[in-house]
Structures are given as structure tokens and as C-alpha cells.
Design a protein around this motif. Structure first.
Motif, PDB file in Angstrom:
ATOM      1  N   TYR A   1       9.085   0.884   5.466  1.00 52.94           N
ATOM      2  CA  TYR A   1       8.690   1.778   4.368  1.00 52.94           C
ATOM      3  C   TYR A   1       9.517   3.070   4.417  1.00 52.94           C
ATOM      4  CZ  TYR A   1       6.217   5.712   2.361  1.00 52.94           C
ATOM      5  OH  TYR A   1       5.951   6.876   1.704  1.00 52.94           O
ATOM      6  N   LYS A   2       9.665   3.622   5.631  1.00 54.68           N
ATOM      7  CA  LYS A   2      10.421   4.885   5.747  1.00 54.68           C
ATOM      8  C   LYS A   2      11.872   4.676   5.315  1.00 54.68           C
ATOM      9  CE  LYS A   2       7.354   6.489   9.324  1.00 54.68           C
ATOM     10  NZ  LYS A   2       7.066   6.230  10.731  1.00 54.68           N
ATOM     11  N   LYS A   3      12.419   3.517   5.660  1.00 54.41           N
ATOM     12  CA  LYS A   3      13.808   3.218   5.273  1.00 54.41           C
ATOM     13  C   LYS A   3      13.921   3.120   3.742  1.00 54.41           C
ATOM     14  CE  LYS A   3      17.207  -0.384   5.610  1.00 54.41           C
ATOM     15  NZ  LYS A   3      17.338  -1.799   5.630  1.00 54.41           N
ATOM     16  N   ILE A   4      12.967   2.403   3.150  1.00 50.07           N
ATOM     17  CA  ILE A   4      12.992   2.237   1.687  1.00 50.07           C
ATOM     18  C   ILE A   4      12.793   3.596   1.001  1.00 50.07           C
ATOM     19  CG2 ILE A   4      11.770   1.210  -0.286  1.00 50.07           C
ATOM     20  CD1 ILE A   4      11.163  -1.225   1.528  1.00 50.07           C
ATOM     21  N   LYS A   5      11.889   4.373   1.550  1.00 51.52           N
ATOM     22  CA  LYS A   5      11.621   5.707   0.978  1.00 51.52           C
ATOM     23  C   LYS A   5      12.896   6.552   0.984  1.00 51.52           C
ATOM     24  CE  LYS A   5       8.852   9.768   1.787  1.00 51.52           C
ATOM     25  NZ  LYS A   5       7.885  10.457   2.577  1.00 51.52           N
ATOM     26  N   ALA A   6      13.634   6.494   2.076  1.00 52.97           N
ATOM     27  CA  ALA A   6      14.884   7.263   2.169  1.00 52.97           C
ATOM     28  C   ALA A   6      15.877   6.764   1.110  1.00 52.97           C
ATOM     29  CB  ALA A   6      15.465   7.127   3.570  1.00 52.97           C
ATOM     30  N   GLU A   7      15.914   5.466   0.910  1.00 54.20           N
ATOM     31  CA  GLU A   7      16.829   4.905  -0.113  1.00 54.20           C
ATOM     32  C   GLU A   7      16.432   5.357  -1.516  1.00 54.20           C
ATOM     33  OE1 GLU A   7      17.796   0.779   2.311  1.00 54.20           O
ATOM     34  OE2 GLU A   7      16.904   0.663   0.320  1.00 54.20           O
TER      35      GLU A   7
ATOM     36  N   GLU B   1       0.822  -1.210   0.000  1.00 54.83           N
ATOM     37  CA  GLU B   1       0.000   0.000   0.000  1.00 54.83           C
ATOM     38  C   GLU B   1       0.855   1.259   0.000  1.00 54.83           C
ATOM     39  OE1 GLU B   1      -2.026   3.449   1.220  1.00 54.83           O
ATOM     40  OE2 GLU B   1      -0.534   2.500   2.494  1.00 54.83           O
ATOM     41  N   ARG B   2       1.837   1.317   0.901  1.00 55.91           N
ATOM     42  CA  ARG B   2       2.675   2.517   1.017  1.00 55.91           C
ATOM     43  C   ARG B   2       3.474   2.762  -0.275  1.00 55.91           C
ATOM     44  NH1 ARG B   2       1.714   6.570   3.279  1.00 55.91           N
ATOM     45  NH2 ARG B   2      -0.180   5.791   2.356  1.00 55.91           N
ATOM     46  N   LEU B   3       4.087   1.710  -0.795  1.00 53.58           N
ATOM     47  CA  LEU B   3       4.946   1.900  -1.976  1.00 53.58           C
ATOM     48  C   LEU B   3       4.108   2.257  -3.201  1.00 53.58           C
ATOM     49  CD1 LEU B   3       7.460  -0.973  -1.230  1.00 53.58           C
ATOM     50  CD2 LEU B   3       7.956   1.489  -1.219  1.00 53.58           C
ATOM     51  N   ALA B   4       2.916   1.645  -3.313  1.00 58.78           N
ATOM     52  CA  ALA B   4       2.051   1.927  -4.470  1.00 58.78           C
ATOM     53  C   ALA B   4       1.410   3.308  -4.351  1.00 58.78           C
ATOM     54  CB  ALA B   4       0.967   0.861  -4.578  1.00 58.78           C
ATOM     55  N   ALA B   5       0.799   3.575  -3.202  1.00 57.47           N
ATOM     56  CA  ALA B   5      -0.009   4.796  -3.071  1.00 57.47           C
ATOM     57  C   ALA B   5       0.844   6.024  -2.782  1.00 57.47           C
ATOM     58  CB  ALA B   5      -1.054   4.602  -1.968  1.00 57.47           C
ATOM     59  N   ALA B   6       1.865   5.876  -1.953  1.00 60.18           N
ATOM     60  CA  ALA B   6       2.641   7.068  -1.558  1.00 60.18           C
ATOM     61  C   ALA B   6       3.861   7.294  -2.443  1.00 60.18           C
ATOM     62  CB  ALA B   6       3.062   6.941  -0.096  1.00 60.18           C
ATOM     63  N   GLU B   7       4.395   6.219  -3.036  1.00 61.90           N
ATOM     64  CA  GLU B   7       5.623   6.361  -3.842  1.00 61.90           C
ATOM     65  C   GLU B   7       5.398   6.079  -5.329  1.00 61.90           C
ATOM     66  OE1 GLU B   7       8.170   7.642  -2.263  1.00 61.90           O
ATOM     67  OE2 GLU B   7       7.018   7.510  -0.403  1.00 61.90           O
ATOM     68  N   ASN B   8       4.149   5.783  -5.675  1.00 59.74           N
ATOM     69  CA  ASN B   8       3.797   5.504  -7.074  1.00 59.74           C
ATOM     70  C   ASN B   8       4.637   4.381  -7.693  1.00 59.74           C
ATOM     71  OD1 ASN B   8       2.213   5.867  -9.314  1.00 59.74           O
ATOM     72  ND2 ASN B   8       3.564   7.425 -10.222  1.00 59.74           N
ATOM     73  N   LYS B   9       4.950   3.369  -6.900  1.00 58.44           N
ATOM     74  CA  LYS B   9       5.728   2.229  -7.412  1.00 58.44           C
ATOM     75  C   LYS B   9       4.784   1.124  -7.880  1.00 58.44           C
ATOM     76  CE  LYS B   9       9.669   4.033  -6.368  1.00 58.44           C
ATOM     77  NZ  LYS B   9      10.432   4.646  -7.467  1.00 58.44           N
TER      78      LYS B   9
END
Ligand code: FAD
Ligand code: UDP
Length: 369
Positions: free
Chosen positions: A356-362, A18-26
Motif C-alpha cells: 500500500y505504501k509503495k502504491i501510495k507513493a506512486e 481497505e487502504r486504497l478505498a478508505a485512505a486514498e479514496n479510490k
């Protein structure tokens, strides 16, 4: 080409999808070898139309406002405070052990202050609390330990409490007041329309493709993806190269009775009798009105799906070896099985949100595309 292949559609995998799809458009491919989403929190209506939990009773509770607010985007809630009785010595008394428990069990009329003295008189002097036996005998003494914990733990884990880390029985506190709730967390609620509906809302996004009935081994060679997030058993991922990590399993026996109500609380524990540990009556948890009632009996077993990591020193040592491999790997490991932690649902959600926060930072430092 998917940005992420996520293995396992339980809390860990679904939150990250959910986070990667909705917030990061992945673009995410979420797979599960089972025929449903939701992992062990999956619920469904049985033949009689009663909402049941396929993998045993799941009661949501948390102190984390972040976790509660996050899940609230996908469900409304029904306030529910779980209560448990222990069936022993011919009567049913509250667990965690509280003032009512002791007064009922020993036919006393103690006050809270007097109960403190009562426990102090029974408590054993344990210098260093290491095991699940230590925790209980230090708090309430041997008699109550034998009645409430020794037999239940032996059934549940096939181990004596002295062979398990303190953290296991420390999940169940002791109280000197009459509070008879199983949990005292700030947020105690059940998803209003069930867990599966909540997962459906979470995963309803055009960037998320779901593939069920699929073991990840079947597809990794055929599907292009950038990174993998793995939420299955960590030892399986590394082909058991250091040997199997022990997990405890449960056989669930479901039953529907042609009456409105069976027992006095959501769960009744049977510490010393029968092969099952507890019986849960689902309508207490869900609030559903129905003229029949459905129950689940839990029979712990060594074989079957891996449900419980077993917290004890030798298993922690073995997990450390797998963790070292996981740390060097390109794959992310999240969840109860992949990090070998006896986590509740809210702890898994918290762990997934921090991953998710760690991946987002990467992603921010090193964009994928
Ligand atoms: P899971 O839900 O186990 O999801 C992992 C998923 O990965 C599974 O669906 C599995 O099929 C899939 N998978 C594994 N290997 C592969 C593979 N090779 N290929 C494809 N897919 C794979 N928590 C609470 O907060 N409250 C409770 O009351 C509570 N009660 C519980 C009662 C029982 C009997 C049990 C067993 C657990 C209970 N829990 C409770 C804990 C809760 O179930 C977990 O914290 C949570 O479901 C873990 O989520 P997860 O995503 O880490 O793992
Ligand atoms: N436990 C016990 N008697 C009880 C309740 C719990 O001995 O009446 C011990 C047992 O070892 C159990 C552990 O405490 O596995 C944790 O209990 P909890 O209810 O949290 O277990 P879960 O719901 O995770 O199966």
C-alpha cells in the motif's frame, strides 16, 4: 471505471482494498472465486452453532505493533495463547519440545541447565544448516527428530525433511524451560467475533464493491479498471508458462461430538500414527461455550486448493522465473500464493501494508486522474 481490480478477498486483497478505498479514496472492485470473503482465514458457524474455520485452524500471533494496531481498527480481541501436544509413544507431551516434554518422555527429572547438557549430548554436528532435517538434528539429535519431525513432515509435505528448506521445521523452536505455548509473539489474540466479522468491518466502505463466485478471467474483458492487484497463485496468472509451481493441499474432515470437550489442548499433533497430522478443537481457539464440540482433522494431499507453497531449492528457482515476469508486469502481486511464500497471516498483512505504501507513493508522484 474502477481504479483497482483486486483479485482475492483474503488478507492480502482485503487490506489493500481497505487502504486504497478508505485512505486514498479510490474505487475498488474486490473479487473472489469463492462464495465468501476472508480467504483461507474464513470462519463460520456450523450446523450445531459452533464457530469453525473452514480452511483449518487459524491462530493469530504477531510481533508487529503496526499490524496489530491496524487490525484492531476492525475487531476487538480475545487473548488466546495456543498450546499443542504431540501424541507419541502412548502419551501426550508438549510441542515445541521443552523441559516437560523430555522429563515426561524419558521419565527424568532434569533441570533447565541439565537439559541443555542433555541436548548437547544428543545434538549432531551439522556444519551448514540447509535442510529441515539439519535444523532439528543439530538442536536435539536424531531420536527426538525421528519421534517428532520425520513422520509428521513426511505426511504433511510428502517429502523427507532433508528435501525441505531449513525454514520449515525452524518454525518450531526447542525450549529448555517449561514454556508450553506454541507461539511466544508479543501479540497473541483471536478476533473476538471471528475473522469473517473482522473482514466485513474492513470491507464495509462505499468505495469497495465486492463480487463473489467470480474468477477474474470471467470479467477482465468486461470491466474497466486502471490497475490490477493479484493475490491468487502467481503461476496461474502467467498461464503456467514455466510449468506448475508445486503447492501442498489439505482435506479437512470436520466432526461434532455430543460432549463438551474432546482433548486437553487446542491442537494435538499425531506425528507417527494415522493419515492425519493433527486434530484441532475449535472452542479452545474461540472461547465459545457450547455443550457440544467441533473438531477438524487435517489430511494432507497433493490435489486440491493450493494452501502451502513448498519451500525447497528447485521451487525457489521456478518461482524466480515467475517473479521476473511479475516484476515486469503492470499488475501488483501480494500474498502467500502470489509471492509463493510460506507466510502467516500477520506477515501477509505486513506485506500488504508495505505494498500500500509503495502504491501510495506512486499515486503521489503520478496521479491517476
Ligand atoms: P488467501 O487467503 O489464500 O486468499 C487468496 C484468495 O484469492 C482466495 O480467497 C482465493 O479464492 C482467491 N483467488 C485465487 N485465485 C483466484 C482467481 N483466479 N479469481 C478470483 N479469486 C481468486 N496463518 C497464521 O498466521 N496462523 C495460523 O494458525 C495459520 N494456520 C493456517 C492453517 C492452514 C491449514 C493454512 C492453509 C494456512 C494457515 N495460515 C495461518 C496461513 C494463512 O492462511 C495465510 O497466511 C493467509 O490466509 C494468506 O492470505 P492471502 O490473502 O495471501 O491468501
Ligand atoms: N512439524 C513437525 N512436527 C510437529 C510440528 C511441526 O514435524 O509436531 C514440522 C512440519 O514439517 C510442519 C512444520 O514443522 O509442516 C511447521 O509446523 P507448523 O505447526 O508451523 O505448521 P502449519 O501450522 O503452518 O501447518
Amino acid at each position: 471505471m474502477f481504479d483497482y481490480l483486486i483479485v482475492g478477498a483474503g488478507f492480502a486483497g482485503s487490506v489493500l482494498a481497505e487502504r486504497l478505498a478508505a485512505a486514498e479514496n479510490k474505487k475498488v472492485l474486490l473479487i473472489d472465486k469463492r462464495n465468501h470473503i476472508g480467504g483461507n482465514a474464513y470462519d463460520h458457524y456450523d450446523n450445531e452453532g459452533i464457530l469453525i474455520h473452514k480452511y483449518g485452524p487459524h491462530i493469530f500471533h504477531t510481533n508487529s505493533q503496526e499490524v496489530f494496531n491496524y487490525l484492531s481498527k476492525f475487531t476487538e480481541w480475545r487473548h488466546y495463547q495456543h498450546k499443542v501436544l504431540a501424541d507419541l509413544d502412548g502419551q501426550q507431551v508438549p510441542v515445541p519440545i521443552n523441559l516437560t516434554t523430555i522429563n515426561t518422555l524419558y521419565n527424568l527429572n532434569l533441570s533447565s541447565n541439565e537439559l541443555e547438557g542433555f541436548f548437547a549430548g544428543k545434538a549432531e554436528d551439522v556444519k551448514q544448516v540447509r535442510t529441515s532435517e539439519d535444523v532439528v538434528v543439530k538442536a536435539v539429535g536424531r531420536d527426538l527428530y525421528n519421534k517428532f519431525f520425520k513422520g509428521y513432515t513426511q505426511k504433511q509435505w510428502d517429502l523427507d525433511p532433508s528435501e525441505l528448506d531449513a525454514s520449515v521445521t525452524a518454525r518450531v523452536p526447542t525450549r529448555t524451560n517449561k514454556d508450553d505455548r506454541y507461539f511466544t509473539d508479543t501479540y497473541q489474540s483471536m478476533p473476538l467475533n471471528g475473522y469473517t466479522k473482522m473482514f466485513e468491518n474492513m470491507l464495509n466502505h462505499p468505495n469497495i464493491k465486492i463480487m463473489l463466485n467470480t474468477d477474474y478471467h470471467e470479467i477482465t474483458d468486461d470491466i474497466a479498471f486502471n490497475k490490477m492487484i493479484f493475490t491468487g497463485p502467481v503461476d496461474e496468472y502467467f498461464d503456467y508458462c514455466y510449468g506448475k509451481l508445486p503447492y501442498r493441499s489439505i482435506n479437512f474432515k470436520f466432526e461434532t461430538l455430543d460432549k463438551e470437550q474432546f482433548q486437553r489442548t487446542g491442537t494435538v499433533n499425531y506425528p507417527n500414527d494415522y493419515a492425519f497430522t493433527r486434530i484441532t478443537e475449535f472452542k479452545y481457539l474461540t472461547g465459545q461455550k457450547h455443550h457440544k464440540t467441533s473438531l477438524v482433522y487435517e489430511f494432507p494431499t497433493a490435489n486440491g486448493d493450493p494452501y502451502y507453497p513448498i519451500p525447497r531449492p528447485e521451487n525457489a528457482e521456478l518461482y524466480k522465473k515467475y517473479k521476473a515476469l511479475a516484476d515486469q508486469s503492470d499488475t501488483y502481486f501480494v500474498g502467500r500464493l502470489a509471492t509463493y511464500k510460506y507466510y502467516n497471516m500477520d506477515q501477509v498483512v505486513a506485506q500488504a501494508l508495505s505494498m500500500y505504501k509503495k502504491i501510495k507513493a506512486e499515486i503521489t508522484i503520478k496521479p491517476m486522474h
